[in-house]
Design an enzyme around this catalytic site. Sequence first.
Site, short mmCIF file in Angstrom:
data_model
loop_
_atom_site.label_atom_id
_atom_site.label_comp_id
_atom_site.label_asym_id
_atom_site.label_seq_id
_atom_site.Cartn_x
_atom_site.Cartn_y
_atom_site.Cartn_z
N LYS A 14 -21.15 -15.27 -48.71
CA LYS A 14 -20.77 -15.84 -50.02
C LYS A 14 -20.86 -14.78 -51.12
O LYS A 14 -19.94 -14.61 -51.90
CB LYS A 14 -21.69 -17.03 -50.38
CG LYS A 14 -21.81 -18.09 -49.30
CD LYS A 14 -22.80 -19.17 -49.66
CE LYS A 14 -24.23 -18.73 -49.84
NZ LYS A 14 -24.95 -18.30 -48.63
N ARG A 90 -27.72 -26.73 -53.27
CA ARG A 90 -28.27 -26.57 -51.92
C ARG A 90 -28.87 -27.86 -51.42
O ARG A 90 -29.30 -27.91 -50.26
CB ARG A 90 -29.38 -25.52 -51.96
CG ARG A 90 -28.92 -24.11 -51.71
CD ARG A 90 -30.12 -23.23 -51.92
NE ARG A 90 -30.14 -22.12 -51.03
CZ ARG A 90 -29.67 -20.93 -51.34
NH1 ARG A 90 -29.09 -20.71 -52.49
NH2 ARG A 90 -29.77 -19.93 -50.49
N ARG A 126 -28.87 -6.30 -43.44
CA ARG A 126 -28.42 -6.16 -44.84
C ARG A 126 -29.32 -5.18 -45.59
O ARG A 126 -30.53 -5.18 -45.44
CB ARG A 126 -28.46 -7.51 -45.54
CG ARG A 126 -28.19 -7.39 -47.06
CD ARG A 126 -27.86 -8.69 -47.71
NE ARG A 126 -28.87 -9.71 -47.52
CZ ARG A 126 -28.73 -10.96 -47.90
NH1 ARG A 126 -27.62 -11.35 -48.49
NH2 ARG A 126 -29.69 -11.83 -47.69
N ARG A 159 -34.10 -6.77 -48.45
CA ARG A 159 -34.66 -7.86 -49.25
C ARG A 159 -35.91 -8.40 -48.56
O ARG A 159 -35.93 -8.53 -47.34
CB ARG A 159 -33.62 -8.99 -49.35
CG ARG A 159 -32.95 -9.07 -50.70
CD ARG A 159 -31.79 -10.02 -50.74
NE ARG A 159 -32.05 -11.39 -50.37
CZ ARG A 159 -31.17 -12.39 -50.48
NH1 ARG A 159 -29.97 -12.14 -50.98
NH2 ARG A 159 -31.47 -13.61 -50.11
N ARG A 170 -35.28 -19.75 -43.35
CA ARG A 170 -34.18 -20.07 -44.29
C ARG A 170 -33.06 -20.80 -43.55
O ARG A 170 -32.47 -21.75 -44.08
CB ARG A 170 -33.63 -18.77 -44.91
CG ARG A 170 -34.58 -18.18 -45.94
CD ARG A 170 -34.27 -16.71 -46.20
NE ARG A 170 -32.98 -16.47 -46.80
CZ ARG A 170 -32.35 -15.30 -46.75
NH1 ARG A 170 -32.89 -14.26 -46.14
NH2 ARG A 170 -31.18 -15.17 -47.32
#
Length: 212
Positions: A14, A90, A126, A159, A170
Amino acid sequence: MTVTVLLGAPGSGKGTQAKRLTTDEAFVHLSTGDMLRSAIKSGTPLGKEAQTFMDRGELVPDKTMIGLITETAQTLPNPTTRVLLDGFPRTLPQAEALANAPSAPVAKAIFFKVPEAELIRRLTGRRVCGNCGASFHLVSLPPKKDGVCDTCNGPLKQRPDDSEAVVLKRLEIFTKQNSQLLDFYRRQGKLVEIDADQPVAELQASLLKILR
Ligand code: AP5
């Protein structure tokens, strides 16, 4: 203002897509994750509250998130603004709050579909620029120079919530909330599902067809 909601699991792409569309196509990208990380960096009361939840991979309470989005929407007065809303809603209460905000009408909700194994691969690989926030992937979107941001030469970091244990948490939370959100937008005829397990540029082309 018209709003396109970007729905999808952590790692579904996203943020990557919204940032590219903001540069190329004059959309405004509103990312609740980016807003919260910026609040953490600045040490604000919002940042202090959010950090505990984010570090554990849990959702920040609805009341806080709805307040944040309501305040932010008021700073975008231009009625022609096209907003890509990334990371909100969410939960069902967040979706209902957004539906009750006449100044931010949702035109479409686009759901990025990606298999779970690929989500884990993307998130654990990432790397994000600590300076400008640009996002890379060690394998599928590597920076030109190891550990250095292509855009601003800032240092690339992982992160804190991209460790494998927090990623699994998550994804579990996402799975619990997601079907209610999909049903909510499907019932209104606003849901568009997209195969997001394709290369970044091809996915962008598919998205543009939906958005134009
Ligand atoms: P947030 O920052 O929104 O995290 P997220 O939804 O978990 O989304 P991600 O940023 O992890 O994934 P993405 O889909 O943007 O993927 P990306 O493009 O970066 O939220 C963080 C936390 O804040 C939450 O856990 C929660 O605590 C809190 N929060 C935020 N909003 C909230 C809300 N509304 N309510 C409550 N709490 C809230 O891509 C991932 C990787 O894949 C990158 O490395 C990228 O290079 C790579 N990649 C992207 N696209 C492709 C592709 N097509 N092919 C191959 N690799 C790709």
